[in-house]
Design a protein around this motif. Structure first.
Motif, mmCIF file in Angstrom:
data_model
loop_
_atom_site.group_PDB
_atom_site.id
_atom_site.type_symbol
_atom_site.label_atom_id
_atom_site.label_comp_id
_atom_site.label_asym_id
_atom_site.label_seq_id
_atom_site.Cartn_x
_atom_site.Cartn_y
_atom_site.Cartn_z
ATOM 1 N N ALA A 188 5.254 3.867 -5.400
ATOM 2 C CA ALA A 188 3.810 3.657 -5.315
ATOM 3 C C ALA A 188 3.340 3.954 -3.890
ATOM 4 C CB ALA A 188 3.474 2.217 -5.693
ATOM 5 N N TYR B 207 -3.326 1.977 -5.640
ATOM 6 C CA TYR B 207 -2.067 2.706 -5.448
ATOM 7 C C TYR B 207 -2.027 3.893 -6.407
ATOM 8 C CZ TYR B 207 -0.231 -1.236 -2.734
ATOM 9 O OH TYR B 207 -0.038 -2.205 -1.775
ATOM 10 N N ARG B 208 -1.196 4.870 -6.059
ATOM 11 C CA ARG B 208 -0.903 5.972 -6.966
ATOM 12 C C ARG B 208 0.590 5.912 -7.280
ATOM 13 N NH1 ARG B 208 -5.397 5.311 -6.513
ATOM 14 N NH2 ARG B 208 -7.136 6.788 -6.258
ATOM 15 N N LEU B 209 0.903 5.923 -8.566
ATOM 16 C CA LEU B 209 2.292 5.773 -9.004
ATOM 17 C C LEU B 209 2.890 7.133 -9.363
ATOM 18 C CD1 LEU B 209 2.096 2.612 -11.321
ATOM 19 C CD2 LEU B 209 2.300 2.742 -8.831
ATOM 20 N N ILE C 137 7.164 0.346 -3.347
ATOM 21 C CA ILE C 137 6.099 0.793 -2.452
ATOM 22 C C ILE C 137 6.687 1.609 -1.300
ATOM 23 C CG2 ILE C 137 4.267 0.040 -0.888
ATOM 24 C CD1 ILE C 137 3.896 -2.409 -2.669
ATOM 25 N N PHE D 229 2.606 -3.696 -11.066
ATOM 26 C CA PHE D 229 1.321 -3.005 -11.040
ATOM 27 C C PHE D 229 0.647 -3.056 -12.407
ATOM 28 C CE2 PHE D 229 3.839 -1.273 -7.648
ATOM 29 C CZ PHE D 229 2.930 -1.095 -6.613
ATOM 30 N N ARG E 287 -1.847 -3.222 -7.538
ATOM 31 C CA ARG E 287 -0.713 -4.139 -7.359
ATOM 32 C C ARG E 287 -1.189 -5.557 -7.654
ATOM 33 N NH1 ARG E 287 0.913 -7.156 -3.061
ATOM 34 N NH2 ARG E 287 -0.432 -5.992 -1.591
#
Length: 653
Positions: A263, A271-273, A294, A311, A353
């Motif tokens: 993430a 966040y971008r996963l 992370i 998340f 998150r």
């Protein structure tokens, strides 16, 4: 042909349903008379010689038409299939349990709702579930114009199941708490009636319930407030289901060692996963909870469970497009084919998150409690349904001159299955009762310890029971139990997942040991105390006294085993873990059955059930330990036995 035509003209009630071909020919009789003057019809006089010549032909034709398999006929016997009725009204054991446990005002409300819902299951839901089985999901990668859409196509019945789940409050019931601590019992009883007819829509409901539980425990605020409102809504237009996307290629139960998804935090706090999810159940859901590591400023992550955070993400964005998700393929499974399960690539999926950083595994513990209890619901409900159908079939099927139910051996077989099912049902409801106390802050420390212990025990034990009982239950139908178009075999295929999903039997057995270790033995002490408490009333009833003694003897053997094994190290206890969990399940279930049989409104079958249960080996861990199954030599021989002749260890043993 002419012989048949003449015979047809003699039949006053001849119709297309009897023999369409002959009926058509019979319509042509007037023309045949012109062509064949010797052809006689009813009412015409024939000479003796004509009658004498025709008689053998008449007999031949009559015999042919009387043959049960002539032409389009297929015989004279057709077996009436078993049919479900109102599953609440047909479940005396469920009704008696609720009557003995629930406060009167709660009982009235719950009983009315379950009776009404049982009628809906019979009239509407069961046929929808069958439609879901016959029309599994498909994946459309591209639309007609070549654009990548990754659209999971589900049938209308699956969509209708989602609406019904909202209308009936199958999730909301637990969180509205209109019945206080009994709300979970109400919800679980309703799902118990629903599950065998649900076409596996119980899977997304389990994860939806688990997600709602996690959000409630973490705190309903920010984006989670919106999500919680959708997950617990009774409005079909607002109701959401949730997925649970934890498993990756290394996967399985070892999420700490198997999670590779990462993430990256954005300036707005989202966040971008990025990652590959190997197994995502109910992939058509509206949202999901998932784990990822992370990335720090240098692009590094922390390995192990301490590096995992939890998340929340919506599956689609505001425009209805997939949220940075590519659906690689749908999984081909032994059972649960009704549920869309897929491999997914997360490529910049926007997420929030919701746990403290590095506390992802701890945060999903509440989800696992809920989903494991849902697993137990499906196991017990599957057992109950196959038995209800089998007993109904036994009252219709005649073999060897009498109904199956009149064959004592068949009834003995079904009675054994009934004992297993009733024991599993009480274990389920005990877990639901404890969960209800925990959620309403009415649980004692003893209740919390029991809930922690019984959840994995109930899941692992009833999963095994379900496969055995449903398999034997299908045998009660003979060959028809093996025929797909009866709708019966799907019950066994779907049951196999119950021992695998949310932890295999061995994984959960080790989880039971962890509960003992973390509590420094308090959990086991609470177990002994709880069992003794449930035996108090039964011990004063002469009919139950011998069964009470069997449970107490098993407790004594269990205590002696734990004392002996305590000094031999963790490796020995790990070898015993499975049998140890089975022992706890059998003893506690026996105590529950005896407690139930001791209530004033109990029936004679309640006492008989408890007696039958207690006649099995209630302490297999003691028996196996005395047989030397947990020694170092036994562990070595286990490897030798399994790998004898195998190229893996050839020449090394």
């Amino acid at each position: 042909m002419f012989c048949r035509v003449r015979l047809a003209s003699h039949l006053p009630t001849w119709s297309p349903g009897t023999n369409r071909k002959l009926w058509k020919l019979g319509c042509l009789l007037p023309r045949f008379r012109e062509w064949c003057p010797w052809l006689s019809c009813r009412g015409n006089k024939r000479s003796a010689s004509q009658s004498q010549k025709a008689e053998p032909w008449d007999k031949c034709t009559w015999q042919e038409l009387k043959m049960p398999f002539a032409k389009t006929q297929t015989g004279t016997f057709f077996q009436e299939p078993p049919r479900i009725g109102n599953q609440y009204l047909e479940d005396a054991f469920l009704q008696r349990y609720l009557k003995t446990r629930l406060p009167p005002q709660v009982l009235e409300k719950v009983s009315l709702d379950l009776e009404r819902f049982g009628a809906r299951v019979e009239a509407e839901i069961d046929s929808l579930g069958r439609e879901c089985e016959l029309n599994p999901p498909t994946l459309q990668h591209y639309n007609a114009w070549g654009q990548r859409v990754d659209h999971i196509v589900t049938c209308q019945a699956w969509k209708r199941m989602k609406e019904i789940a909202a209308e009936e409050g199958l999730i909301a019931e637990a969180y509205e708490r209109r019945c206080s601590s009994w709300s979970r019992v109400h919800q679980v009883a309703k799902l118990y009636l629903y599950a065998p007819s649900a076409g596996l829509f119980t899977c997304p409901l389990a994860m939806t319930d688990g997600a709602a539980k996690v959000i409630e425990c973490l705190g309903i605020s920010g984006p989670l407030e919106k999500a919680f409102g959708h997950l617990t809504s009774r409005d079909p237009r607002k109701f959401w289901t949730s997925g649970q996307w934890m498993t990756e290629r290394k996967g399985g139960s070892d999420v700490a060692g198997g999670t590779e998804s990462v993430a990256r935090e954005h300036p707005d706090g989202t966040y971008r996963l990025y990652g590959f999810k190997w197994f995502t159940s109910a992939t058509d859901s509206d949202m999901t909870l998932t784990l990822a590591r992370i990335l720090d400023a240098q692009g590094h992550v922390e390995q192990g469970s301490r590096g995992l955070s939890l998340f929340f993400m919506e599956v689609r964005d505001e425009e209805g497009k997939l949220n940075g998700i590519e659906v690689q393929r749908l999984k081909e499974k032994l059972g649960t084919r009704q549920v869309p399960t897929a491999e997914l690539l997360l490529d910049g999926s926007k997420a929030h998150r919701i746990s403290a950083e590095g506390r992802g595994v701890a945060s999903i513990a509440n989800m696992l409690t809920i989903t494991r209890i849902h697993n137990v619901i499906s196991a017990v409900a599957g057992m109950r349904r196959v038995l209800n159908l089998a007993r109904e079939y036994a009252s219709k099927r005649v073999v060897f001159g009498k109904l199956i139910k009149d064959h004592p051996l068949h009834m003995q077989t079904m009675a054994r299955l009934e004992v297993e099912t009733r024991g599993a049902f009480l274990l389920l409801m005990e877990t639901a009762r404890l969960l209800g106390l925990e959620e309403t802050h009415m649980a004692s420390e003893q209740d919390l310890h029991l809930l922690r212990l019984l959840t994995p025990i109930a899941k692992l034990y009833t999963g095994k029971q379900a496969i055995a009982v449903i398999s034997e239950g299908l045998e009660c139908f003979g060959g028809q139990g093996y025929m797909e178009d009866t709708g019966l075999p799907v019950a066994l295929r779907d049951a196999q997942v119950l021992t695998i999903w949310e932890g295999t039997t061995n994984i959960l057995s080790l989880d039971v040991l962890r509960s003992l270790t973390k509590s420094q033995g308090q959990v086991l002490a609470v177990f002994f105390s709880a069992v003794q408490g449930k035996l108090e009333l039964a011990s004063s009833i002469s009919e139950l006294a011998s069964s009470v003694q069997l449970i107490q003897d098993a407790l004594r053997r269990l205590g002696q085993f734990t004392q002996r094994i305590g000094s031999e190290g963790a490796a020995v206890m790990e070898l015993a873990a499975r049998d140890f969990a089975y022992t706890l399940a059998r003893i506690y279930t026996g105590a529950l059955l005896l407690e139930h049989a001791a209530w004033p409104d109990a029936s004679s079958t309640d006492a008989y059930t408890a007696q039958r249960w207690c006649k099995q080996d209630l302490c297999p861990v003691d028996s196996e330990e005395k047989a030397g199954c947990y020694s170092a030599k036994a562990a070595s021989m286990d490897i030798a036995l399994v790998y004898e002749g195998s190229r893996v260890l050839k020449g090394k043993l």
